[in-house]
Design a protein around this motif. Sequence first.
Motif, PDB file in Angstrom:
ATOM      1  N   LEU A 372       4.648   2.949  13.252  1.00 35.68           N
ATOM      2  CA  LEU A 372       4.899   3.834  12.116  1.00 35.68           C
ATOM      3  C   LEU A 372       4.081   3.446  10.887  1.00 35.68           C
ATOM      4  CD1 LEU A 372       8.787   4.115  12.469  1.00 35.68           C
ATOM      5  CD2 LEU A 372       7.044   5.682  13.339  1.00 35.68           C
ATOM      6  N   SER A 373       3.592   2.232  10.851  1.00 31.71           N
ATOM      7  CA  SER A 373       2.805   1.784   9.701  1.00 31.71           C
ATOM      8  C   SER A 373       1.305   1.770   9.988  1.00 31.71           C
ATOM      9  CB  SER A 373       3.262   0.389   9.260  1.00 31.71           C
ATOM     10  OG  SER A 373       3.136  -0.547  10.322  1.00 31.71           O
ATOM     11  N   MET A 374       0.906   2.164  11.184  1.00 31.08           N
ATOM     12  CA  MET A 374      -0.515   2.174  11.537  1.00 31.08           C
ATOM     13  C   MET A 374      -1.197   3.409  10.982  1.00 31.08           C
ATOM     14  SD  MET A 374      -0.527   0.939  15.518  1.00 31.08           S
ATOM     15  CE  MET A 374       0.068  -0.672  16.016  1.00 31.08           C
ATOM     16  N   ASN A 375      -2.529   3.307  10.772  1.00 31.82           N
ATOM     17  CA  ASN A 375      -3.285   4.492  10.401  1.00 31.82           C
ATOM     18  C   ASN A 375      -3.453   5.396  11.621  1.00 31.82           C
ATOM     19  OD1 ASN A 375      -5.603   3.648  11.938  1.00 31.82           O
ATOM     20  ND2 ASN A 375      -6.250   2.352  10.209  1.00 31.82           N
ATOM     21  N   TRP A 380      -3.132   6.162  17.592  1.00 32.14           N
ATOM     22  CA  TRP A 380      -3.474   6.785  18.862  1.00 32.14           C
ATOM     23  C   TRP A 380      -4.066   5.790  19.857  1.00 32.14           C
ATOM     24  CZ3 TRP A 380      -1.410  10.846  20.706  1.00 32.14           C
ATOM     25  CH2 TRP A 380      -0.909  11.815  19.845  1.00 32.14           C
ATOM     26  N   GLN A 381      -4.523   4.657  19.380  1.00 34.09           N
ATOM     27  CA  GLN A 381      -5.005   3.617  20.280  1.00 34.09           C
ATOM     28  C   GLN A 381      -3.851   2.875  20.955  1.00 34.09           C
ATOM     29  OE1 GLN A 381      -7.435   1.243  17.684  1.00 34.09           O
ATOM     30  NE2 GLN A 381      -9.309   2.437  18.075  1.00 34.09           N
ATOM     31  N   HIS A 382      -2.682   2.875  20.328  1.00 37.56           N
ATOM     32  CA  HIS A 382      -1.576   2.051  20.817  1.00 37.56           C
ATOM     33  C   HIS A 382      -0.354   2.831  21.317  1.00 37.56           C
ATOM     34  CE1 HIS A 382      -3.847  -0.836  18.291  1.00 37.56           C
ATOM     35  NE2 HIS A 382      -3.413  -1.729  19.161  1.00 37.56           N
ATOM     36  N   VAL A 383      -0.205   4.069  20.919  1.00 35.64           N
ATOM     37  CA  VAL A 383       1.006   4.801  21.288  1.00 35.64           C
ATOM     38  C   VAL A 383       0.992   5.151  22.773  1.00 35.64           C
ATOM     39  CG1 VAL A 383       0.116   7.140  20.786  1.00 35.64           C
ATOM     40  CG2 VAL A 383       2.580   6.660  20.584  1.00 35.64           C
ATOM     41  N   ARG A 384       2.136   5.029  23.409  1.00 34.31           N
ATOM     42  CA  ARG A 384       2.320   5.380  24.811  1.00 34.31           C
ATOM     43  C   ARG A 384       3.579   6.234  24.938  1.00 34.31           C
ATOM     44  NH1 ARG A 384      -1.910   3.509  24.366  1.00 34.31           N
ATOM     45  NH2 ARG A 384      -2.930   1.810  25.533  1.00 34.31           N
ATOM     46  N   PRO A 385       3.728   6.991  26.030  1.00 31.26           N
ATOM     47  CA  PRO A 385       4.976   7.743  26.205  1.00 31.26           C
ATOM     48  C   PRO A 385       6.176   6.802  26.180  1.00 31.26           C
ATOM     49  CG  PRO A 385       3.326   8.478  27.788  1.00 31.26           C
ATOM     50  CD  PRO A 385       2.770   7.265  27.128  1.00 31.26           C
ATOM     51  N   PHE A 576      10.577  17.824  12.053  1.00 31.42           N
ATOM     52  CA  PHE A 576      10.782  16.375  12.098  1.00 31.42           C
ATOM     53  C   PHE A 576      11.318  15.939  10.736  1.00 31.42           C
ATOM     54  CE2 PHE A 576       9.025  12.907  14.975  1.00 31.42           C
ATOM     55  CZ  PHE A 576       9.818  11.901  14.433  1.00 31.42           C
ATOM     56  N   PRO A 577      12.483  15.279  10.676  1.00 31.87           N
ATOM     57  CA  PRO A 577      13.029  14.873   9.372  1.00 31.87           C
ATOM     58  C   PRO A 577      11.990  14.105   8.556  1.00 31.87           C
ATOM     59  CG  PRO A 577      14.628  14.466  11.104  1.00 31.87           C
ATOM     60  CD  PRO A 577      13.360  14.862  11.785  1.00 31.87           C
ATOM     61  N   SER A 578      11.773  14.538   7.304  1.00 29.93           N
ATOM     62  CA  SER A 578      10.693  13.992   6.489  1.00 29.93           C
ATOM     63  C   SER A 578      10.847  12.500   6.212  1.00 29.93           C
ATOM     64  CB  SER A 578      10.605  14.759   5.163  1.00 29.93           C
ATOM     65  OG  SER A 578      11.839  14.675   4.460  1.00 29.93           O
ATOM     66  N   ASN A 579      12.088  12.015   6.158  1.00 32.28           N
ATOM     67  CA  ASN A 579      12.296  10.597   5.871  1.00 32.28           C
ATOM     68  C   ASN A 579      11.925   9.693   7.044  1.00 32.28           C
ATOM     69  OD1 ASN A 579      14.625  11.727   7.231  1.00 32.28           O
ATOM     70  ND2 ASN A 579      15.681   9.794   6.866  1.00 32.28           N
ATOM     71  N   LEU A 580      11.613  10.273   8.199  1.00 35.21           N
ATOM     72  CA  LEU A 580      11.240   9.500   9.380  1.00 35.21           C
ATOM     73  C   LEU A 580       9.757   9.606   9.709  1.00 35.21           C
ATOM     74  CD1 LEU A 580      14.210  10.485  11.756  1.00 35.21           C
ATOM     75  CD2 LEU A 580      14.086   8.559  10.155  1.00 35.21           C
ATOM     76  N   VAL A 581       9.024  10.397   8.948  1.00 31.64           N
ATOM     77  CA  VAL A 581       7.635  10.711   9.281  1.00 31.64           C
ATOM     78  C   VAL A 581       6.684   9.686   8.672  1.00 31.64           C
ATOM     79  CG1 VAL A 581       5.787  12.406   8.996  1.00 31.64           C
ATOM     80  CG2 VAL A 581       8.104  13.171   9.513  1.00 31.64           C
ATOM     81  N   SER A 582       5.762   9.198   9.501  1.00 35.55           N
ATOM     82  CA  SER A 582       4.706   8.314   9.027  1.00 35.55           C
ATOM     83  C   SER A 582       3.679   9.121   8.222  1.00 35.55           C
ATOM     84  CB  SER A 582       4.013   7.640  10.213  1.00 35.55           C
ATOM     85  OG  SER A 582       2.821   6.997   9.816  1.00 35.55           O
ATOM     86  N   LYS A 583       3.172   8.525   7.145  1.00 37.52           N
ATOM     87  CA  LYS A 583       2.166   9.211   6.325  1.00 37.52           C
ATOM     88  C   LYS A 583       0.907   9.506   7.132  1.00 37.52           C
ATOM     89  CE  LYS A 583       3.705   7.185   1.928  1.00 37.52           C
ATOM     90  NZ  LYS A 583       3.333   6.339   0.766  1.00 37.52           N
ATOM     91  N   ALA A 584       0.640   8.683   8.133  1.00 41.29           N
ATOM     92  CA  ALA A 584      -0.572   8.876   8.934  1.00 41.29           C
ATOM     93  C   ALA A 584      -0.509  10.142   9.779  1.00 41.29           C
ATOM     94  CB  ALA A 584      -0.794   7.666   9.839  1.00 41.29           C
ATOM     95  N   TRP A 585       0.671  10.678   9.963  1.00 41.61           N
ATOM     96  CA  TRP A 585       0.803  11.868  10.802  1.00 41.61           C
ATOM     97  C   TRP A 585       0.496  13.160  10.066  1.00 41.61           C
ATOM     98  CZ3 TRP A 585       6.274  10.398  13.063  1.00 41.61           C
ATOM     99  CH2 TRP A 585       6.144   9.225  13.819  1.00 41.61           C
ATOM    100  N   VAL A 586       0.413  13.115   8.745  1.00 44.69           N
ATOM    101  CA  VAL A 586       0.140  14.325   7.968  1.00 44.69           C
ATOM    102  C   VAL A 586      -1.341  14.635   8.114  1.00 44.69           C
ATOM    103  CG1 VAL A 586       0.203  15.411   5.700  1.00 44.69           C
ATOM    104  CG2 VAL A 586       1.985  13.777   6.365  1.00 44.69           C
ATOM    105  N   THR A 587      -1.655  15.606   8.931  1.00 42.47           N
ATOM    106  CA  THR A 587      -3.036  15.909   9.299  1.00 42.47           C
ATOM    107  C   THR A 587      -3.577  17.143   8.612  1.00 42.47           C
ATOM    108  OG1 THR A 587      -2.185  17.091  11.233  1.00 42.47           O
ATOM    109  CG2 THR A 587      -2.859  14.790  11.540  1.00 42.47           C
TER     110      THR A 587
END
Length: 589
Positions: A372-375, A380-385, A576-587
């Motif tokens: 959640l704190s990654m850019n 996308w390099q580390h996330v898995r299902p 997605f509840p805004s308080n749970l969203v990582s800033k990196a996801w805002v595309t």
Amino acid sequence: MLPLAHTTEHTSNGHHGNHVPPRGSNSSSAASRGYRIVALALAFVMGMAVMQTFWYSCSDTTRMTFHPQYNNNNNNNNNNNNFQHEVKPVLRNPADHSADTCRFYMAESAVAPNAGLGMFVGTGLLPGDMVGFPDICLFVTDPPHHWTHLHSHTWSGSMFFGQQGEGNKNGGGVRIACEGYGTIYNTMPDSHINVRLQSAIQQTHAGVTRSTPGAGSTTHHYGFHGVATDTIPPGSELTINYYDWDFSNQDYQGIRRPQREVSDLAQNGWCVDHMEVRPSTIDGAGRGAFVKRRLSKGSVIVPAPLQVFKDRADFQNSKPEQLYVNYCLQPKGSRMLFYPYGPGVNLINHNGQQPNVALQWSTKKFHRAELLSMNYTAFWQHVRPGSLILEVVALRDLIPGEELFLDYGDTWEKAWNKHVENWQPPPGAQDYVYPEDMDETDVLRTVEEQQSDPYPDNLITMCNTHDLDRSKDKDNLHMKWKDSEDLEWWWNMAYCHILDRKMGDHGSFVYTVSLLTQPSGENGEYTEEDLTYNPTTPFQDLLVDTKVPRRAIRWIEKPLLDDEHLLNAFRQPIEFPSNLVSKAWVTEK
């Protein structure tokens, strides 16, 4: 999943009747009065118990339910001083709320290191016992053409519900995305497998038909479940056959089946046995998720591991957009989608005014909070299902039989209200015939009889057969039907035509059927010509089963004709509840 319910009970202030003392004063009448008082007291207590039972059993008929489009109606009652407003939970009688022991857990797999999540039993199972509750599945008929999480945690389109004929326009191959147990099971060699998958016999619309605004917005594919094939001790991990894994180079003989201590599962895993699936208390919403046992405020009801997708556009290659998006979460200002696949999570309906559950990030070690704190690039390099895990938590104390409601967000609600305002039923909606409308015990008409007495043109019969591979053997095209355990409709199904009917040895009709196994569409789909019986084809060239019992034949909709393909079907991800969203996801800026 669909519209919200707003429930308010009106209770008038009543007055107790005046007490009238008994007449007379002799001892016998006093004794009589005593008996009468006891009898009246018992009658009162029993009456109150009956009334309470009646209240809870009928609460879904006494509530006031409002869909989003009606939220502003009946506001003139809000200031009526003759009524006292009290929020009551929306209930259906639970099947069994006496057992508080968790029967099933999701936890780190014991199959092998880094095997991901797994499903475990908290109490033992006997052969034939159902595992958990049936799941929903989603047909993604035009999936992304590049690799995504969808291709990792789904099934090929030839396996379930017989809709392998749908194909897709761009050749990407149909995928079946199921939530819950069916997505989380791990695999092992045949000697260590303890669960057999079974598919629903037939699609069901759960009341969301073409005459309702929700037509095409919920899946009809419900009933995918597992059944124990062996006696399974408490703590055992549940495993299935993936059918495409090769264990021939590994010796598992004498190795114990994967297992964890139940105490470890309770502490480090998640109980996934708090809910059950029932018809929603909301008219037009289809199915809903209901609490099985009492849960206190803050309790984790079910975990929701996530599949993650970079761009919603990957599911917009067809019209309408793929139904899959309706079951996903999407952050505001982002193109990304997140599909939660915890058991029953996608059956929790919307209530923006009175939700009783919410989402939170898990604090258990299997949830990788560092993501959640990654850019964006590192993410996308580390996330898995399954590496991100949400939890559905109770916002207040919950009682058995209570339907769960989640706030889908303002964006979803505005989209739903706009859809309802502009929606019109498709032509012929009132006369449309669904597979479940057909009598599955009725004598079937042959193709010749159908010439003068046809069936609905959107339906076709589907047959279970013992051996489809024989279609490659020109000398073995005709075969007497054989029974098998796969008659449960997750394997060996084919579209079929009824050629002949005669009385069998046991006094019931049996059928001669021709099986359709060669789609001619450019991308592997069945065309209308493929599905139409051609009387000029020589009988010896047909793939034929003889003496097929009625129970091996079912009705199904033809490819791409079911409601999810309606052009005006509602499509909108959950916010997605805004308080749970990582800033990196805002595309999107």
